[in-house]
Design a protein around this motif. Structure first.
Motif, PDB file in Angstrom:
ATOM      1  N   PHE A  94       0.982  -1.259   0.046  1.00 38.23           N
ATOM      2  CA  PHE A  94       0.073   0.015   0.052  1.00 38.23           C
ATOM      3  C   PHE A  94       1.029   1.226   0.067  1.00 38.23           C
ATOM      4  O   PHE A  94       0.558   2.133  -0.826  1.00 38.23           O
ATOM      5  CB  PHE A  94      -0.933  -0.160   1.253  1.00 38.23           C
ATOM      6  N   GLU A  95       2.086   1.145   0.886  1.00 39.35           N
ATOM      7  CA  GLU A  95       2.892   2.446   0.698  1.00 39.35           C
ATOM      8  C   GLU A  95       3.362   2.603  -0.432  1.00 39.35           C
ATOM      9  O   GLU A  95       3.723   3.834  -0.945  1.00 39.35           O
ATOM     10  CB  GLU A  95       3.971   2.269   2.031  1.00 39.35           C
ATOM     11  N   ALA A  96       3.892   1.639  -1.050  1.00 37.48           N
ATOM     12  CA  ALA A  96       4.798   1.628  -2.405  1.00 37.48           C
ATOM     13  C   ALA A  96       3.765   2.200  -3.418  1.00 37.48           C
ATOM     14  O   ALA A  96       4.019   2.907  -4.355  1.00 37.48           O
ATOM     15  CB  ALA A  96       5.058   0.379  -2.564  1.00 37.48           C
ATOM     16  N   SER A  97       2.368   1.617  -3.427  1.00 39.25           N
ATOM     17  CA  SER A  97       1.311   2.045  -4.502  1.00 39.25           C
ATOM     18  C   SER A  97       1.209   3.710  -4.366  1.00 39.25           C
ATOM     19  O   SER A  97       0.832   4.320  -5.231  1.00 39.25           O
ATOM     20  CB  SER A  97       0.193   1.165  -4.388  1.00 39.25           C
ATOM     21  N   LEU A  98       1.362   4.130  -3.190  1.00 37.74           N
ATOM     22  CA  LEU A  98       1.126   5.501  -2.954  1.00 37.74           C
ATOM     23  C   LEU A  98       2.107   6.470  -3.364  1.00 37.74           C
ATOM     24  O   LEU A  98       1.752   7.530  -3.843  1.00 37.74           O
ATOM     25  CB  LEU A  98       0.842   5.651  -1.426  1.00 37.74           C
ATOM     26  N   GLY A  99       3.142   5.747  -3.943  1.00 38.21           N
ATOM     27  CA  GLY A  99       4.260   6.480  -4.553  1.00 38.21           C
ATOM     28  C   GLY A  99       4.061   7.092  -5.820  1.00 38.21           C
ATOM     29  O   GLY A  99       4.325   7.872  -6.473  1.00 38.21           O
ATOM     30  N   SER A 100       3.001   6.145  -6.263  1.00 42.49           N
ATOM     31  CA  SER A 100       2.600   6.413  -7.948  1.00 42.49           C
ATOM     32  C   SER A 100       1.513   7.584  -7.890  1.00 42.49           C
ATOM     33  O   SER A 100       1.227   8.124  -9.131  1.00 42.49           O
ATOM     34  CB  SER A 100       2.292   5.057  -8.615  1.00 42.49           C
ATOM     35  N   ASP A 144       8.023   4.813 -11.841  1.00 41.94           N
ATOM     36  CA  ASP A 144       8.143   3.299 -11.762  1.00 41.94           C
ATOM     37  C   ASP A 144       7.488   2.562 -12.591  1.00 41.94           C
ATOM     38  O   ASP A 144       7.850   1.595 -13.224  1.00 41.94           O
ATOM     39  CB  ASP A 144       7.773   2.981 -10.395  1.00 41.94           C
ATOM     40  N   ARG A 145       6.436   3.116 -13.146  1.00 41.91           N
ATOM     41  CA  ARG A 145       5.521   2.225 -13.968  1.00 41.91           C
ATOM     42  C   ARG A 145       5.581   2.411 -15.288  1.00 41.91           C
ATOM     43  O   ARG A 145       5.161   1.736 -16.190  1.00 41.91           O
ATOM     44  CB  ARG A 145       3.984   2.222 -13.416  1.00 41.91           C
ATOM     45  N   VAL A 146       6.516   3.372 -15.958  1.00 43.01           N
ATOM     46  CA  VAL A 146       6.917   3.758 -17.157  1.00 43.01           C
ATOM     47  C   VAL A 146       7.979   3.057 -17.728  1.00 43.01           C
ATOM     48  O   VAL A 146       9.104   2.889 -17.023  1.00 43.01           O
ATOM     49  CB  VAL A 146       7.258   5.359 -17.293  1.00 43.01           C
ATOM     50  N   THR A 147       7.667   2.294 -18.824  1.00 47.53           N
ATOM     51  CA  THR A 147       8.720   1.436 -19.574  1.00 47.53           C
ATOM     52  C   THR A 147       9.078   1.964 -20.801  1.00 47.53           C
ATOM     53  O   THR A 147       8.080   2.626 -21.378  1.00 47.53           O
ATOM     54  CB  THR A 147       8.157   0.151 -19.476  1.00 47.53           C
ATOM     55  N   VAL A 148      10.115   2.036 -21.304  1.00 47.33           N
ATOM     56  CA  VAL A 148      10.875   2.646 -22.688  1.00 47.33           C
ATOM     57  C   VAL A 148      11.027   1.287 -23.408  1.00 47.33           C
ATOM     58  O   VAL A 148      11.672   0.464 -23.046  1.00 47.33           O
ATOM     59  CB  VAL A 148      11.831   3.514 -22.376  1.00 47.33           C
ATOM     60  N   ASP A 149      10.547   1.509 -24.583  1.00 46.09           N
ATOM     61  CA  ASP A 149      10.908   0.601 -25.756  1.00 46.09           C
ATOM     62  C   ASP A 149      12.218   0.786 -26.136  1.00 46.09           C
ATOM     63  O   ASP A 149      12.459   1.500 -26.930  1.00 46.09           O
ATOM     64  CB  ASP A 149       9.962   0.503 -26.828  1.00 46.09           C
ATOM     65  N   TYR A 150      13.191  -0.044 -25.553  1.00 48.33           N
ATOM     66  CA  TYR A 150      14.638   0.183 -25.694  1.00 48.33           C
ATOM     67  C   TYR A 150      15.424  -0.971 -26.585  1.00 48.33           C
ATOM     68  O   TYR A 150      15.284  -1.954 -25.885  1.00 48.33           O
ATOM     69  CB  TYR A 150      15.323   0.511 -24.446  1.00 48.33           C
ATOM     70  N   TYR A 151      15.510  -0.811 -27.791  1.00 48.06           N
ATOM     71  CA  TYR A 151      15.967  -1.744 -28.639  1.00 48.06           C
ATOM     72  C   TYR A 151      15.228  -2.988 -28.628  1.00 48.06           C
ATOM     73  O   TYR A 151      15.589  -4.064 -28.407  1.00 48.06           O
ATOM     74  CB  TYR A 151      17.286  -2.105 -28.496  1.00 48.06           C
ATOM     75  N   ALA A 190       7.796   7.885 -24.181  1.00 46.28           N
ATOM     76  CA  ALA A 190       7.223   6.859 -23.155  1.00 46.28           C
ATOM     77  C   ALA A 190       6.521   7.696 -22.065  1.00 46.28           C
ATOM     78  O   ALA A 190       5.500   7.360 -21.375  1.00 46.28           O
ATOM     79  CB  ALA A 190       8.225   5.996 -22.655  1.00 46.28           C
ATOM     80  N   ILE A 191       7.128   8.663 -21.779  1.00 47.51           N
ATOM     81  CA  ILE A 191       6.359   9.647 -20.613  1.00 47.51           C
ATOM     82  C   ILE A 191       5.071  10.164 -21.131  1.00 47.51           C
ATOM     83  O   ILE A 191       4.248  10.274 -20.486  1.00 47.51           O
ATOM     84  CB  ILE A 191       7.535  10.679 -20.311  1.00 47.51           C
ATOM     85  N   LEU A 192       5.403  10.688 -22.542  1.00 47.38           N
ATOM     86  CA  LEU A 192       4.025  11.084 -23.099  1.00 47.38           C
ATOM     87  C   LEU A 192       2.959  10.219 -23.263  1.00 47.38           C
ATOM     88  O   LEU A 192       1.766  10.623 -23.167  1.00 47.38           O
ATOM     89  CB  LEU A 192       4.394  11.718 -24.471  1.00 47.38           C
ATOM     90  N   LYS A 193       3.343   8.900 -23.764  1.00 50.32           N
ATOM     91  CA  LYS A 193       2.126   7.908 -23.683  1.00 50.32           C
ATOM     92  C   LYS A 193       1.757   7.250 -22.393  1.00 50.32           C
ATOM     93  O   LYS A 193       0.749   6.807 -22.152  1.00 50.32           O
ATOM     94  CB  LYS A 193       2.842   6.481 -24.567  1.00 50.32           C
ATOM     95  N   SER A 194       2.537   7.618 -21.271  1.00 55.68           N
ATOM     96  CA  SER A 194       2.088   6.913 -19.925  1.00 55.68           C
ATOM     97  C   SER A 194       0.970   7.817 -19.576  1.00 55.68           C
ATOM     98  O   SER A 194       0.468   9.050 -20.028  1.00 55.68           O
ATOM     99  CB  SER A 194       3.142   7.294 -18.923  1.00 55.68           C
ATOM    100  N   ASP A 195       0.220   7.417 -18.221  1.00 57.39           N
ATOM    101  CA  ASP A 195      -1.028   8.148 -17.802  1.00 57.39           C
ATOM    102  C   ASP A 195      -0.610   9.049 -16.861  1.00 57.39           C
ATOM    103  O   ASP A 195      -1.625   9.618 -15.935  1.00 57.39           O
ATOM    104  CB  ASP A 195      -1.793   6.911 -17.270  1.00 57.39           C
TER     105      ASP A 195
END
Length: 184
Positions: free
Chosen positions: A19-25, A37-44, A80-85
């Motif tokens: 719960f504590e970790a999920s509040l960080g988002s 943390d939840r943002v992933t980049v298509d890297y190669y 990736a940041i632009l596509k994230s929520d």
């Protein structure tokens, strides 16, 4: 008997930590590297977390700096940041990516507080489910004559105490996050 209580205590602690970790988002208006943390980049061709591709730091209260180790990945990180929520626009100066977090409106703060309360309730439901499972196991042990009626009552009392403490921990964490959101 003691193993059951210790296992349950560990599971409840993990629920509170999750719960504590999920509040960080939750974006509260302050720059927080955990937001990425939840943002992933298509890297190669491989989805890669930003933290594995760049140094992420907070330069001011509302500005997050992302400094990629491989400058050629800047466009992919920005995309990736632009596509994230997250709903934020990064700015790229060729060396680093800056993300400025705007001050949330009063309405947005109230919305975030409601979200924190909902997440807290989900965490409490998780803790109560752990309690129910532990009580069921203790009753099964009683039915199998592995423990006495008095032992069962003692276990149930200890389980309830642990449950109450875990729910209080969830409430403390939620209250701290709500205070952080409202003070911005």
């Amino acid at each position: 008997m003691e193993d059951l209580v210790q296992a349950m205590k560990g599971k409840m602690q993990k629920s509170v930590e999750h719960f504590e970790a999920s509040l960080g988002s939750i974006r509260a208006g302050r720059a927080n590297p955990a937001l990425l943390d939840r943002v992933t980049v298509d890297y190669y061709g491989t989805p890669t977390p930003i933290q594995q591709m760049a140094a992420v730091s907070v330069s001011e209260a509302r500005i997050l700096i992302i400094q990629p180790w491989d400058k050629s990945s800047m466009g992919a990180i920005e995309k990736a940041i632009l596509k994230s929520d997250l709903g934020i626009n990064p700015s790229n100066d060729g060396n680093v990516i800056r993300i400025a977090f705007p001050q949330p409106t009063e309405e947005r703060r109230k919305e975030l507080c409601k979200q924190v309360k909902t997440m807290a309730e989900e965490a409490k439901v998780s803790v109560r489910a752990i309690r129910r499972d532990a009580v069921d196991k203790a009753k099964a042990q009683k039915k199998a004559s592995e423990i006495t009626e008095d032992d069962l009552k003692d276990i149930e009392k200890e389980i309830q105490t642990l449950t109450d403490n875990s729910c209080k921990d969830v409430d403390k964490v939620a209250a701290a996050k709500e205070k952080e959101i409202l003070e911005i």
